[in-house]
Design a protein around this motif. Structure first.
Motif, short mmCIF file in Angstrom:
data_model
loop_
_atom_site.label_atom_id
_atom_site.label_comp_id
_atom_site.label_asym_id
_atom_site.label_seq_id
_atom_site.Cartn_x
_atom_site.Cartn_y
_atom_site.Cartn_z
N UNK A 25 16.21 -4.16 -5.13
CA UNK A 25 17.11 -3.77 -4.05
C UNK A 25 17.87 -2.49 -4.36
N UNK A 26 18.05 -2.21 -5.65
CA UNK A 26 18.71 -0.97 -6.04
C UNK A 26 17.73 0.17 -6.26
N UNK A 27 16.47 -0.03 -5.86
CA UNK A 27 15.46 1.02 -5.99
C UNK A 27 15.01 1.26 -7.41
N UNK A 28 15.11 0.24 -8.26
CA UNK A 28 14.79 0.39 -9.68
C UNK A 28 13.56 -0.41 -10.09
N UNK A 29 12.63 -0.60 -9.18
CA UNK A 29 11.42 -1.39 -9.48
C UNK A 29 10.67 -0.83 -10.68
N UNK A 30 10.62 0.49 -10.78
CA UNK A 30 9.86 1.12 -11.87
C UNK A 30 10.54 0.94 -13.22
N UNK A 31 11.82 0.55 -13.20
CA UNK A 31 12.56 0.39 -14.46
C UNK A 31 12.67 -1.07 -14.88
N UNK A 32 12.05 -1.97 -14.14
CA UNK A 32 12.10 -3.39 -14.49
C UNK A 32 11.39 -3.62 -15.82
N UNK A 33 12.04 -4.37 -16.69
CA UNK A 33 11.42 -4.75 -17.96
C UNK A 33 12.00 -6.07 -18.41
N UNK A 34 11.13 -7.06 -18.60
CA UNK A 34 11.55 -8.39 -19.02
C UNK A 34 10.94 -8.70 -20.38
N UNK A 35 11.78 -9.01 -21.35
CA UNK A 35 11.31 -9.40 -22.68
C UNK A 35 11.34 -10.92 -22.79
N UNK A 36 10.34 -11.53 -23.41
CA UNK A 36 10.34 -12.99 -23.56
C UNK A 36 11.48 -13.43 -24.48
N UNK A 37 11.99 -14.63 -24.22
CA UNK A 37 13.07 -15.14 -25.05
C UNK A 37 13.42 -16.56 -24.67
N UNK A 38 14.54 -17.02 -25.18
CA UNK A 38 15.08 -18.33 -24.82
C UNK A 38 16.59 -18.26 -25.02
N UNK A 39 17.26 -19.40 -24.98
CA UNK A 39 18.72 -19.40 -25.07
C UNK A 39 19.20 -19.60 -26.50
#
Length: 338
Positions: free
Chosen positions: A207-221
């Motif tokens: 929604x903020x126009x940052x689709x190209x900057x999305x990055x998700x690293x695997x993890x847990x709590x």
């Protein structure tokens, strides 16, 4: 109309007339603490108007009850410690005691729950966790059960949680407002609330126009997953983000420690934020920006709801949702200009 005239008034009718919960009305009739003098007067007045009489047989049965609520929690989760601390006064106000059963690395939540079932607990509170929906449904069939911080649609149990997505949207919007565009999310895996937080991160970045900057690293709590994510990012400093949103505070703590050990300045080189607002993150050395879940209010709603189910059972489970609050502290700031 005749049927309405002859129907025996119930405790629920008295509660509706006064505008309070059934659990509170039950406290008044049992002469337990927890209601003001004014409320007690209003309850008795409503009972007289409706012609309600407490069931003496039920009162005798209640005297043989354990008045014990079991709680399954995770020892290493600081937010669970905050919740347990808040649950005790909430239970006391309703005339109940708590019996705790901890999940630890060598003792999973199922074993923790089973231990409580053998101790005459009348209801069960499960704080977050990994229990599968089928087992949770089986627990709910045996006694009133409520899950704090996780949803089990279709399992037939009540739940209390914050609006996860709302909190994440507030956090990402705040970071974007500071000037961040490279915002990494450390995922919580299958932990409580993780799926909602991940989806909210993805949606808000888009929604903020940052689709190209999305990055998700695997993890847990856990702290280990946060530290692992920090080492992965430090391995390629050329692609280092300016902000990191960890799925919970424990993960954020692990990231903070490893990042600082790796020579990064927080928030100069990278801003860091979490989710929960557990008591430890308020320490000056940590000073973590986070999304607050209110443990006192969560505890109050959780205990109140299971007491309602105990005092006046109803078959339809309820989902109670609280608003989260963004707490801004020193671990976040505007990105450093290069």
């Amino acid at each position: 109309m005749a049927g309405n005239r002859t129907r025996r008034p119930t405790m629920a009718d008295v509660a509706a007339r006064v505008g309070v919960s059934r659990a509170l009305v039950s406290l008044v009739f049992r002469n337990e603490p927890g209601a003001s003098g004014e409320t007690r007067d209003r309850v008795f007045a409503a009972a007289r108007e409706l012609g309600y009489r407490p069931d003496s047989a039920a009162r005798l049965l209640a005297r043989s009850r354990s008045r014990m609520i079991g709680v399954v929690f995770t020892v290493r989760n600081p937010f669970h410690a905050d919740l347990v601390e808040a649950l005790y006064p909430a239970a006391e106000r309703f005339g109940y005691e708590l019996l705790l059963s901890a999940a630890v690395p060598m003792r999973d939540e199922r074993r923790a729950a089973e231990a409580l079932l053998g101790h005459r607990c009348e209801a069960l509170l499960v704080l977050g966790g990994y229990l599968d929906a089928g087992y949770v449904a089986a627990l709910g069939a045996r006694m009133p059960a409520l899950v704090v911080g996780r949803r089990y649609p279709g399992a037939g149990v009540d739940s209390v949680h914050v609006a996860e997505a709302r909190g994440v949207r507030q956090l990402i919007a705040y970071l974007v407002g500071l000037g961040h565009s490279s915002i990494v999310h450390i995922d919580g895996g299958h932990e409580a609330g993780s799926a909602e937080r991940r989806r909210a991160y993805l949606g808000t970045m888009r929604r903020h126009g940052l689709s190209a900057r999305i990055r998700v690293l695997p993890g847990d709590h856990t702290e280990d997953s946060g530290a692992h994510a920090a080492r992965e990012l430090l391995a390629d400093r050329a692609t280092l983000p300016t902000a990191v949103f960890a799925s919970n505070d424990r993960c954020a703590l692990g990231f903070l420690d490893a990042a600082r050990r790796g020579g990064l300045d927080v928030p100069g080189d990278v801003s860091v934020a979490g989710f929960d607002d557990s008591s430890v993150v308020r320490l000056a050395r940590i000073d973590l920006t986070t999304v607050r879940q209110d443990p006192e209010r969560l505890a109050e709603l959780a205990v109140g709801r299971v007491v309602e189910r105990l005092e006046d059972p109803e078959p339809v489970p309820r989902e109670l949702v609280l608003r989260p609050e963004l707490i801004v502290r020193g671990s976040t700031g505007a990105p450093r200009m290069v």
